[in-house]
Design an enzyme around this catalytic site. Sequence first.
Site, PDB file in Angstrom:
ATOM      1  N   GLU A  52       0.743  -1.032  -0.122  1.00  0.00           N
ATOM      2  CA  GLU A  52       0.030  -0.072   0.093  1.00  0.00           C
ATOM      3  C   GLU A  52       0.743   1.339  -0.027  1.00  0.00           C
ATOM      4  O   GLU A  52       0.376   2.347  -0.512  1.00  0.00           O
ATOM      5  CB  GLU A  52      -0.850   0.104   1.221  1.00  0.00           C
ATOM      6  CG  GLU A  52      -1.939  -1.104   1.162  1.00  0.00           C
ATOM      7  CD  GLU A  52      -3.130  -0.893  -0.047  1.00  0.00           C
ATOM      8  OE1 GLU A  52      -3.052   0.119  -0.774  1.00  0.00           O
ATOM      9  OE2 GLU A  52      -3.786  -1.846  -0.428  1.00  0.00           O
ATOM     10  N   TYR A 135      -6.576   5.914   4.724  1.00  0.00           N
ATOM     11  CA  TYR A 135      -6.757   4.953   3.722  1.00  0.00           C
ATOM     12  C   TYR A 135      -6.015   3.649   3.960  1.00  0.00           C
ATOM     13  O   TYR A 135      -6.520   2.531   3.873  1.00  0.00           O
ATOM     14  CB  TYR A 135      -6.404   5.529   2.181  1.00  0.00           C
ATOM     15  CG  TYR A 135      -6.194   4.242   1.223  1.00  0.00           C
ATOM     16  CD1 TYR A 135      -7.273   3.569   0.647  1.00  0.00           C
ATOM     17  CD2 TYR A 135      -4.850   3.907   0.811  1.00  0.00           C
ATOM     18  CE1 TYR A 135      -6.947   2.362  -0.265  1.00  0.00           C
ATOM     19  CE2 TYR A 135      -4.645   2.869   0.030  1.00  0.00           C
ATOM     20  CZ  TYR A 135      -5.685   2.094  -0.412  1.00  0.00           C
ATOM     21  OH  TYR A 135      -5.441   1.242  -1.295  1.00  0.00           O
ATOM     22  N   ASP A 153      -9.487   5.759  -1.297  1.00  0.00           N
ATOM     23  CA  ASP A 153      -8.401   6.360  -2.255  1.00  0.00           C
ATOM     24  C   ASP A 153      -9.218   6.727  -3.515  1.00  0.00           C
ATOM     25  O   ASP A 153     -10.202   7.032  -3.545  1.00  0.00           O
ATOM     26  CB  ASP A 153      -7.391   5.163  -2.405  1.00  0.00           C
ATOM     27  CG  ASP A 153      -7.861   4.184  -3.146  1.00  0.00           C
ATOM     28  OD1 ASP A 153      -9.160   3.968  -3.738  1.00  0.00           O
ATOM     29  OD2 ASP A 153      -7.109   3.399  -4.040  1.00  0.00           O
TER      30      ASP A 153
END
Length: 379
Positions: A52, A135, A153
């Site tokens: 991520e 997020y 996102d």
Amino acid sequence: MPSTDSLTNKPYQMTTSEIQAFQTTFMAWYDVHRRELPWRLNQEPYRVWLSEIMLQQTQVQTVIPYYERFLATFPTVVDLAAAPEELLLKTWEGLGYYSRARNLQKAARQIVDDYQGQWPQTSVELEKLAGIGPYTAGAIASICFGEVVPAIDGNAFRVFSRLLKIDADIANPKNRQIFYDAILPLIPQDRPGDFNQAVMDFGSQVCTAKNPTVGETDLAPFFRSYQDGTLLDYPVKTKKQRPKPVALMAVIIQSPQGVLLQKRPSTGLLANLTTYPLVVPADILPEDEVLTPEEILTYIERYFQETYAITLQQLRPTNLKPVVHTFTHLKWTIELLQAELVADVDLAFFPGQWYSEDALQMVALPTVQKKLMARIKTN
């Protein structure tokens, strides 16, 4: 065009039966079309977290080889916490935004030192780690620990603004709560991680910014904006300001020992990274004076003498095309100069050292420095 006033039109609210039908159809789409990605081999939080962070500002296909190399170098969060910064930055080299790598290590050390090596399991706790925002916290908490929480996102903004006709301006951070409240009831209790990953895949493959193919899927009936022909009106987003232009000069200083590079300050752009000495003319030249090229060179020579106690020899322009490099908020245009120094000059006041060609291979170099090196090789 929908209004950007988030209070004007409320998002469409699905009924319970609509939510159930949407969940069933959406998860069925994901089960067929999900991307096979290396960080999806298991739900180990270190792997998910690393992916991520790498995927911020970087495309999936670009990330994969860096991800695999990073994992091979630092297989566990303990390895990352203990890594020398130079090795960390060298392993990260090419991904840019080096603050991401430094925050990775800060968070790794928090996990090792403050959490005894155990990962926090809620989005609220995860946000206490360096570099982890809402997020990323939502993604890790839902995928790894089954927390029913959105991971919002760009893909999520695009998918759900179109699904529910949310006309809140996504450039306004305050409007994130509107999306959070609208998405939360849609997340299936038994598959929150898969749901968030489905949003990522659907947003990047189907509900794209310019050429969406939502109408070719079984999900088309659920998209309110598709039904009334306004799909491309969403999401609503005010335009970013253009990056501010900044003129710089890079001084390529050579000697029999190699090329002289400086280590950037510990804060600001390219913190702690290695580049040619960079000078901002606006910082050292007198204001409101028109100077000849020779006078500008004189000021730069004086700057090096007064700042670093270094006397440049044969400072001259290269006459090469300037290098342009754009950051999020700044656009650098860099003119290249050349100079020489004797090899045994005292560098006590200079934040850097000489590098041979071989030594350069072992140093983490930012993309802008690689551009400068490529340009000088054409001389």
